[in-house]
Scaffold this motif. Structure first.
Motif, PDB file in Angstrom:
ATOM      1  N   PHE A  23       0.849  -1.191   0.000  1.00  0.00           N
ATOM      2  CA  PHE A  23       0.000   0.000   0.000  1.00  0.00           C
ATOM      3  C   PHE A  23       0.882   1.238   0.000  1.00  0.00           C
ATOM      4  O   PHE A  23       2.065   1.180   0.339  1.00  0.00           O
ATOM      5  CB  PHE A  23      -0.951  -0.011   1.196  1.00  0.00           C
ATOM      6  N   ASN A  56       2.133   4.722   1.272  1.00  0.00           N
ATOM      7  CA  ASN A  56       2.199   5.508   2.506  1.00  0.00           C
ATOM      8  C   ASN A  56       3.016   6.760   2.253  1.00  0.00           C
ATOM      9  O   ASN A  56       4.235   6.702   2.210  1.00  0.00           O
ATOM     10  CB  ASN A  56       2.819   4.682   3.626  1.00  0.00           C
ATOM     11  N   LYS A  57       2.309   7.875   2.097  1.00  0.00           N
ATOM     12  CA  LYS A  57       2.969   9.161   1.860  1.00  0.00           C
ATOM     13  C   LYS A  57       3.932   9.074   0.667  1.00  0.00           C
ATOM     14  O   LYS A  57       5.075   9.517   0.759  1.00  0.00           O
ATOM     15  CB  LYS A  57       3.747   9.593   3.111  1.00  0.00           C
ATOM     16  N   VAL A  86       4.823   0.445   0.655  1.00  0.00           N
ATOM     17  CA  VAL A  86       5.124  -0.376   1.817  1.00  0.00           C
ATOM     18  C   VAL A  86       4.579  -1.764   1.556  1.00  0.00           C
ATOM     19  O   VAL A  86       3.391  -1.936   1.301  1.00  0.00           O
ATOM     20  CB  VAL A  86       4.451   0.193   3.075  1.00  0.00           C
ATOM     21  N   THR A  87       5.470  -2.751   1.596  1.00  0.00           N
ATOM     22  CA  THR A  87       5.047  -4.127   1.335  1.00  0.00           C
ATOM     23  C   THR A  87       4.469  -4.755   2.588  1.00  0.00           C
ATOM     24  O   THR A  87       5.029  -4.636   3.678  1.00  0.00           O
ATOM     25  CB  THR A  87       6.244  -4.964   0.857  1.00  0.00           C
ATOM     26  N   PHE A  88       3.360  -5.424   2.383  1.00  0.00           N
ATOM     27  CA  PHE A  88       2.628  -5.973   3.514  1.00  0.00           C
ATOM     28  C   PHE A  88       2.813  -7.486   3.620  1.00  0.00           C
ATOM     29  O   PHE A  88       3.052  -8.016   4.684  1.00  0.00           O
ATOM     30  CB  PHE A  88       1.154  -5.635   3.321  1.00  0.00           C
ATOM     31  N   LEU A 144      -8.692  -9.338   1.352  1.00  0.00           N
ATOM     32  CA  LEU A 144      -9.761 -10.010   2.108  1.00  0.00           C
ATOM     33  C   LEU A 144     -10.945  -9.103   2.402  1.00  0.00           C
ATOM     34  O   LEU A 144     -12.082  -9.431   2.093  1.00  0.00           O
ATOM     35  CB  LEU A 144      -9.186 -10.566   3.415  1.00  0.00           C
ATOM     36  N   GLU A 145     -10.669  -7.960   3.011  1.00  0.00           N
ATOM     37  CA  GLU A 145     -11.775  -7.104   3.447  1.00  0.00           C
ATOM     38  C   GLU A 145     -12.546  -6.554   2.264  1.00  0.00           C
ATOM     39  O   GLU A 145     -13.764  -6.398   2.314  1.00  0.00           O
ATOM     40  CB  GLU A 145     -11.261  -5.979   4.375  1.00  0.00           C
ATOM     41  N   LYS A 190     -14.524  -9.652   0.512  1.00  0.00           N
ATOM     42  CA  LYS A 190     -15.650 -10.201   1.280  1.00  0.00           C
ATOM     43  C   LYS A 190     -16.728  -9.172   1.597  1.00  0.00           C
ATOM     44  O   LYS A 190     -17.895  -9.486   1.689  1.00  0.00           O
ATOM     45  CB  LYS A 190     -15.124 -10.812   2.591  1.00  0.00           C
ATOM     46  N   LYS A 191     -16.309  -7.903   1.791  1.00  0.00           N
ATOM     47  CA  LYS A 191     -17.294  -6.900   2.199  1.00  0.00           C
ATOM     48  C   LYS A 191     -17.616  -5.884   1.108  1.00  0.00           C
ATOM     49  O   LYS A 191     -18.384  -4.958   1.335  1.00  0.00           O
ATOM     50  CB  LYS A 191     -16.794  -6.178   3.453  1.00  0.00           C
ATOM     51  N   GLN A 246      -7.646  -1.636   0.870  1.00  0.00           N
ATOM     52  CA  GLN A 246      -6.557  -0.882   1.500  1.00  0.00           C
ATOM     53  C   GLN A 246      -5.217  -1.167   0.833  1.00  0.00           C
ATOM     54  O   GLN A 246      -4.226  -0.502   1.117  1.00  0.00           O
ATOM     55  CB  GLN A 246      -6.443  -1.248   2.989  1.00  0.00           C
ATOM     56  N   VAL A 247      -5.205  -2.184  -0.011  1.00  0.00           N
ATOM     57  CA  VAL A 247      -3.926  -2.623  -0.586  1.00  0.00           C
ATOM     58  C   VAL A 247      -3.993  -2.843  -2.090  1.00  0.00           C
ATOM     59  O   VAL A 247      -5.070  -2.996  -2.666  1.00  0.00           O
ATOM     60  CB  VAL A 247      -3.464  -3.948   0.066  1.00  0.00           C
ATOM     61  N   TYR A 287       8.986  -4.619   3.731  1.00  0.00           N
ATOM     62  CA  TYR A 287       8.267  -5.683   4.454  1.00  0.00           C
ATOM     63  C   TYR A 287       8.728  -5.752   5.910  1.00  0.00           C
ATOM     64  O   TYR A 287       7.947  -6.021   6.821  1.00  0.00           O
ATOM     65  CB  TYR A 287       8.524  -7.011   3.744  1.00  0.00           C
ATOM     66  N   LEU A 332     -14.268 -12.181  10.754  1.00  0.00           N
ATOM     67  CA  LEU A 332     -13.711 -11.367   9.680  1.00  0.00           C
ATOM     68  C   LEU A 332     -13.413  -9.956  10.171  1.00  0.00           C
ATOM     69  O   LEU A 332     -12.334  -9.411   9.919  1.00  0.00           O
ATOM     70  CB  LEU A 332     -14.686 -11.325   8.501  1.00  0.00           C
ATOM     71  N   ILE A 336      -9.863  -8.010  10.234  1.00  0.00           N
ATOM     72  CA  ILE A 336      -9.648  -6.724   9.576  1.00  0.00           C
ATOM     73  C   ILE A 336      -9.086  -5.695  10.561  1.00  0.00           C
ATOM     74  O   ILE A 336      -8.158  -4.952  10.238  1.00  0.00           O
ATOM     75  CB  ILE A 336     -10.964  -6.212   8.937  1.00  0.00           C
ATOM     76  N   MET A 387      -5.534  -6.423  11.027  1.00  0.00           N
ATOM     77  CA  MET A 387      -4.729  -6.027   9.892  1.00  0.00           C
ATOM     78  C   MET A 387      -4.499  -4.521   9.895  1.00  0.00           C
ATOM     79  O   MET A 387      -3.383  -4.061   9.653  1.00  0.00           O
ATOM     80  CB  MET A 387      -5.452  -6.431   8.604  1.00  0.00           C
ATOM     81  N   PHE A 404      -2.048  -3.614  12.432  1.00  0.00           N
ATOM     82  CA  PHE A 404      -0.738  -4.068  11.989  1.00  0.00           C
ATOM     83  C   PHE A 404      -0.161  -3.105  10.953  1.00  0.00           C
ATOM     84  O   PHE A 404       1.013  -2.702  11.030  1.00  0.00           O
ATOM     85  CB  PHE A 404      -0.884  -5.465  11.400  1.00  0.00           C
ATOM     86  N   MET A 405      -1.002  -2.697  10.013  1.00  0.00           N
ATOM     87  CA  MET A 405      -0.542  -1.780   8.973  1.00  0.00           C
ATOM     88  C   MET A 405      -0.013  -0.485   9.586  1.00  0.00           C
ATOM     89  O   MET A 405       0.977   0.072   9.114  1.00  0.00           O
ATOM     90  CB  MET A 405      -1.666  -1.474   7.984  1.00  0.00           C
ATOM     91  N   ILE A 409       3.471  -0.813  10.512  1.00  0.00           N
ATOM     92  CA  ILE A 409       4.446  -0.813   9.425  1.00  0.00           C
ATOM     93  C   ILE A 409       4.644   0.596   8.891  1.00  0.00           C
ATOM     94  O   ILE A 409       5.749   1.012   8.608  1.00  0.00           O
ATOM     95  CB  ILE A 409       3.989  -1.742   8.285  1.00  0.00           C
ATOM     96  N   LYS A 410       3.544   1.327   8.783  1.00  0.00           N
ATOM     97  CA  LYS A 410       3.682   2.589   8.060  1.00  0.00           C
ATOM     98  C   LYS A 410       3.874   3.810   8.948  1.00  0.00           C
ATOM     99  O   LYS A 410       4.428   4.812   8.490  1.00  0.00           O
ATOM    100  CB  LYS A 410       2.500   2.788   7.111  1.00  0.00           C
TER     101      LYS A 410
END
Lengths: 189, 189
Positions: A56, A58-59, A63-65, A77-78, A81-82, A87-88, A172, B128, B132, B135, B138-139, B142-143
């Motif tokens: 995703f 970031n500024k 950034v690898t997830f 996923l999100e 499914k939804k 986000q990615v 990562y 789910l 989410i 995640m 977590f993100m 990272i960022k």
DNA sequence: TAGATTTATTAACAATTGTTATCGTGGCCC
DNA sequence: GGGCCACGATAACAATTGTTAATAAATCTA
């Protein structure tokens, strides 16, 4: 297509196999974007050959997830499914052979598979394992320094280090490629 | 006991309510350890009043992983579901009123609940959502920098900052309490 | 209430990481 | 094959965080 699965979870493969015609083969070059950040995902992918990077913005920096390899399923996923914006971004790193399934078909398949108790159990086992992996990876972010995370990655998932360009690994690990280069230098001595 | 749930997910409460007698009320003081790191979890908890901290030991220091509050269920997921040693300790922060359920009963309950398609869907929705949240948290690790993480926490979950001792928040943010103190000083100016 | 313990702030110094820039290498496309 | 671009290493300096220690304030407990 699901040969590998057959070995590890024969019961699941037996049922899942019925839906092979839901999956469409797709061959793509390296650096192909499969889903853009902000878009709504309608496809899930299964990797036969190659690898996919989930990242995703970031500024202005990417950034690898996560990384995904052969015999793994990948989606945002999100979003999948939804039906919300992802986000990615999903992008191949190498030329890859993929199978994709449309959300409509996937929903239908899951509904039927979940109706079978033994299959339902195996599917939720897979979800649970994924969540545990997630948690373990997350914990290492909280407790370890970047150097320790690199050494752990080298020990536990050397295939990632061998196969993935270094600047992706740096992001990562949550550091810059400059810092990773310094760490590699220090570790090798 | 499940009054709150009734409002948000009435259909689920209707079925879940039948198992209220599986749950045992437990009143404990602050700093009560409910599960020790390394032990195998046999109980899951539902918080009626109070809060629980999930943490683990890292080289002699404790690192906070998550906080749970009223109307939330807590367990060491991997330990409870797979009967393996827990990676984390569960401990109350405040005097709390909890309801616990034994794994045996929980398994039985889930088996029956999952057999009902509409309930199964709601339960997997909850899982789910949890994944989410996980995640997203977590993100941010990272960022974002520690300062950004603190500012975000202040904005998005002020109840945590108001309610939880600062050194627990520091380890939750992945920094020392000294560093958090400096960040708070800088932010307030 | 008094003493002990826990919690939070601050300071000084060390260690680590980020930033910016330069350089060299190797692969890839035209 | 030549030129271009992606990738990785390294240097110098700035910024941030960790470590240790001292102190103050708040809370708990006997």
């Amino acid at each position: 297509m699901f040969d590998q699965l057959k070995k590890s979870r024969p019961k699941l493969q037996e049922h899942w196999g019925k839906y092979a015609n839901y999956y469409h083969r797709l061959e793509v070059p390296a650096k192909t974007v499969l889903l853009n950040e902000g878009d709504i995902s309608k496809k899930a992918y299964y990797i036969e050959k190659g690898c996919i990077r989930v990242w995703f913005n970031n500024k202005g920096k990417d950034v690898t997830f996560q990384f995904f390899f052969e015999q793994e399923s990948v989606s945002s996923l999100e979003s999948f499914k939804k039906s919300i914006p992802s986000q990615v971004t999903l992008e191949t790193i190498e030329p890859s052979v993929l199978y994709w399934i449309h959300k409509k078909d996937h929903d239908n398949m899951m509904k039927e598979l979940n109706a079978i108790p033994e299959v339902r159990e195996q599917l939720s086992d897979i979800l649970l394992d994924r969540q545990i992996n997630y948690m373990t990876h997350f914990m290492s972010f909280i407790k370890d320094t970047p150097k320790e995370r690199y050494v752990n990655l080298l020990k536990e998932k050397p295939h990632i280090i061998k196969r993935i360009p270094q600047h992706y690994i740096a992001s990562y690990l949550g550091i810059t490629s400059v810092s990773l280069s310094r760490i590699r230098n220090a570790v090798s001595k």
